[in-house]
Design a protein around this motif. Structure first.
Motif, PDB file in Angstrom:
ATOM      1  N   VAL A 196      -6.902  -4.965   3.405  1.00 55.59           N
ATOM      2  CA  VAL A 196      -6.794  -3.570   2.970  1.00 55.59           C
ATOM      3  C   VAL A 196      -7.093  -2.626   4.135  1.00 55.59           C
ATOM      4  CG1 VAL A 196      -7.802  -1.830   1.439  1.00 55.59           C
ATOM      5  CG2 VAL A 196      -7.363  -4.140   0.590  1.00 55.59           C
ATOM      6  N   ILE A 197      -6.220  -1.618   4.266  1.00 56.79           N
ATOM      7  CA  ILE A 197      -6.391  -0.608   5.325  1.00 56.79           C
ATOM      8  C   ILE A 197      -6.665   0.735   4.662  1.00 56.79           C
ATOM      9  CG2 ILE A 197      -5.160   0.660   7.131  1.00 56.79           C
ATOM     10  CD1 ILE A 197      -3.706  -1.962   7.758  1.00 56.79           C
ATOM     11  N   VAL A 198      -7.656   1.454   5.173  1.00 54.97           N
ATOM     12  CA  VAL A 198      -8.048   2.740   4.590  1.00 54.97           C
ATOM     13  C   VAL A 198      -7.699   3.850   5.576  1.00 54.97           C
ATOM     14  CG1 VAL A 198     -10.050   4.110   3.855  1.00 54.97           C
ATOM     15  CG2 VAL A 198      -9.900   1.704   3.218  1.00 54.97           C
ATOM     16  N   GLY A 199      -7.003   4.890   5.077  1.00 60.98           N
ATOM     17  CA  GLY A 199      -6.649   6.004   5.975  1.00 60.98           C
ATOM     18  C   GLY A 199      -6.048   7.161   5.201  1.00 60.98           C
ATOM     19  N   ALA A 200      -5.723   8.232   5.927  1.00 57.25           N
ATOM     20  CA  ALA A 200      -5.167   9.424   5.287  1.00 57.25           C
ATOM     21  C   ALA A 200      -3.791   9.111   4.711  1.00 57.25           C
ATOM     22  CB  ALA A 200      -5.062  10.548   6.309  1.00 57.25           C
ATOM     23  N   ALA A 201      -3.512   9.698   3.546  1.00 54.87           N
ATOM     24  CA  ALA A 201      -2.216   9.470   2.889  1.00 54.87           C
ATOM     25  C   ALA A 201      -1.105  10.218   3.620  1.00 54.87           C
ATOM     26  CB  ALA A 201      -2.292   9.951   1.442  1.00 54.87           C
ATOM     27  N   GLU A 202       0.086   9.632   3.587  1.00 56.28           N
ATOM     28  CA  GLU A 202       1.294  10.313   4.087  1.00 56.28           C
ATOM     29  C   GLU A 202       1.896  11.112   2.930  1.00 56.28           C
ATOM     30  OE1 GLU A 202       2.321   9.903   7.158  1.00 56.28           O
ATOM     31  OE2 GLU A 202       1.019   8.238   7.740  1.00 56.28           O
ATOM     32  N   SER A 203       2.664  12.159   3.268  1.00 57.40           N
ATOM     33  CA  SER A 203       3.257  12.956   2.187  1.00 57.40           C
ATOM     34  C   SER A 203       4.211  12.121   1.333  1.00 57.40           C
ATOM     35  CB  SER A 203       3.949  14.204   2.727  1.00 57.40           C
ATOM     36  OG  SER A 203       4.832  13.833   3.741  1.00 57.40           O
ATOM     37  N   SER A 204       4.819  11.096   1.938  1.00 59.97           N
ATOM     38  CA  SER A 204       5.745  10.238   1.179  1.00 59.97           C
ATOM     39  C   SER A 204       5.017   9.404   0.118  1.00 59.97           C
ATOM     40  CB  SER A 204       6.481   9.307   2.138  1.00 59.97           C
ATOM     41  OG  SER A 204       5.528   8.513   2.833  1.00 59.97           O
ATOM     42  N   GLN A 205       3.693   9.355   0.172  1.00 61.52           N
ATOM     43  CA  GLN A 205       2.939   8.516  -0.776  1.00 61.52           C
ATOM     44  C   GLN A 205       2.411   9.308  -1.974  1.00 61.52           C
ATOM     45  OE1 GLN A 205       0.171   7.195   2.251  1.00 61.52           O
ATOM     46  NE2 GLN A 205       1.003   5.122   2.186  1.00 61.52           N
ATOM     47  N   LEU A 206       2.637  10.625  -1.997  1.00 56.69           N
ATOM     48  CA  LEU A 206       1.976  11.444  -3.016  1.00 56.69           C
ATOM     49  C   LEU A 206       2.402  11.086  -4.440  1.00 56.69           C
ATOM     50  CD1 LEU A 206       1.786  14.958  -1.304  1.00 56.69           C
ATOM     51  CD2 LEU A 206       0.226  13.010  -1.149  1.00 56.69           C
ATOM     52  N   SER A 207       3.693  10.816  -4.640  1.00 57.25           N
ATOM     53  CA  SER A 207       4.103  10.497  -6.017  1.00 57.25           C
ATOM     54  C   SER A 207       3.537   9.135  -6.435  1.00 57.25           C
ATOM     55  CB  SER A 207       5.619  10.550  -6.181  1.00 57.25           C
ATOM     56  OG  SER A 207       6.211   9.777  -5.176  1.00 57.25           O
ATOM     57  N   ASP A 208       3.405   8.211  -5.494  1.00 54.47           N
ATOM     58  CA  ASP A 208       2.778   6.916  -5.824  1.00 54.47           C
ATOM     59  C   ASP A 208       1.299   7.101  -6.167  1.00 54.47           C
ATOM     60  OD1 ASP A 208       5.120   5.598  -5.381  1.00 54.47           O
ATOM     61  OD2 ASP A 208       4.604   4.906  -3.365  1.00 54.47           O
ATOM     62  N   ALA A 260      -6.394   3.549   0.130  1.00 53.59           N
ATOM     63  CA  ALA A 260      -6.565   2.156   0.560  1.00 53.59           C
ATOM     64  C   ALA A 260      -5.252   1.454   0.265  1.00 53.59           C
ATOM     65  CB  ALA A 260      -7.708   1.507  -0.217  1.00 53.59           C
ATOM     66  N   LEU A 261      -4.688   0.825   1.292  1.00 54.85           N
ATOM     67  CA  LEU A 261      -3.387   0.178   1.152  1.00 54.85           C
ATOM     68  C   LEU A 261      -3.502  -1.322   1.394  1.00 54.85           C
ATOM     69  CD1 LEU A 261      -1.090   2.545   3.256  1.00 54.85           C
ATOM     70  CD2 LEU A 261      -1.198   2.404   0.762  1.00 54.85           C
ATOM     71  N   ASP A 262      -2.852  -2.091   0.519  1.00 60.91           N
ATOM     72  CA  ASP A 262      -2.677  -3.519   0.781  1.00 60.91           C
ATOM     73  C   ASP A 262      -1.186  -3.694   1.011  1.00 60.91           C
ATOM     74  OD1 ASP A 262      -2.545  -6.217   0.942  1.00 60.91           O
ATOM     75  OD2 ASP A 262      -3.876  -6.588  -0.760  1.00 60.91           O
ATOM     76  N   GLY A 263      -0.773  -3.753   2.251  1.00 62.90           N
ATOM     77  CA  GLY A 263       0.659  -3.667   2.553  1.00 62.90           C
ATOM     78  C   GLY A 263       1.135  -2.288   2.147  1.00 62.90           C
TER      79      GLY A 263
END
Ligand SMILES: CC(C)(COP(=O)(O)OP(=O)(O)OC[C@H]1O[C@@H](n2cnc3c(N)ncnc32)[C@H](O)[C@@H]1OP(=O)(O)O)[C@@H](O)C(=O)NCCC(=O)NCCS
Length: 141
Positions: free
Chosen positions: A4-16, A52-55
């Motif tokens: 798992v990687i933790v970091g700032a969200a990208e704008s493309s991830q907002l709907s997810d 937090a992203l897993d892939g």
């Protein structure tokens, strides 16, 4: 947690993120989050929304809000099938790192009185409940 990687969200991830909150976040007694509200947060302060992203998969979130005066945490949430792996703790740590870098000296979180699971993680991370304060609110129309 290792992948798992933790970091700032990208704008493309907002709907997810909005979709993720429907099943992972505490949603009781609060208005639904809207795409416009999340886009406004991201535009004003792109580093405030931490994921937090897993892939490609979002497995956790927190909003680390800094208004120049106080540090506030919102929307701490971990995917139901990924809890108790330390993801929540990693998100809180990332938020605190951001606040320290910005010069913040104290951080708070809004926590429902009945959310005992949440009480456990906040207490484990060194937060304590202030019994002599209440939240006073007024909807802005
Ligand atoms: C609360 C929440 C974010 C915790 O995330 P998590 O990734 O499972 O938490 P962690 O694995 O990092 O746990 C860190 C520590 O918090 C405590 N903790 C977390 N969840 C707990 C639970 N269900 N019961 C008891 N202690 C708990 C433990 O001390 C834990 O350390 P340990 O696993 O070594 O014992 C998650 O349960 C969640 O998303 N809940 C729904 C949304 C919510 O209520 N958010 C909080 C809003 S204020």
């Amino acid at each position: 947690m290792s992948s798992v990687i933790v970091g700032a969200a990208e704008s493309s991830q907002l709907s997810d993120v909005l979709r993720f909150w429907l099943t992972a976040a505490e949603n009781e007694g609060r208005p639904a989050d809207t795409p416009a509200a999340l886009a406004a947060l991201h535009l004003r302060d792109p580093d405030a929304l931490i994921v937090a992203l897993d892939g490609e998969r979002i497995v956790g979130t927190v909003i680390a809000g800094w208004d120049g005066w106080r540090c506030h945490l919102y929307r701490l949430a971990v995917a139901p099938d990924r809890r108790r792996e330390g993801i929540g703790a990693a998100l809180v740590e990332a938020a605190e790192r951001r606040f320290r870098a910005l010069g913040g000296t104290r951080v708070d979180a809004m926590v429902l009185d009945g959310n005992e699971r949440a009480h456990a993680i906040w207490a484990a991370r060194g937060y304590h409940r202030q019994d002599d304060w209440s939240r006073w609110v007024k909807p802005l129309r």
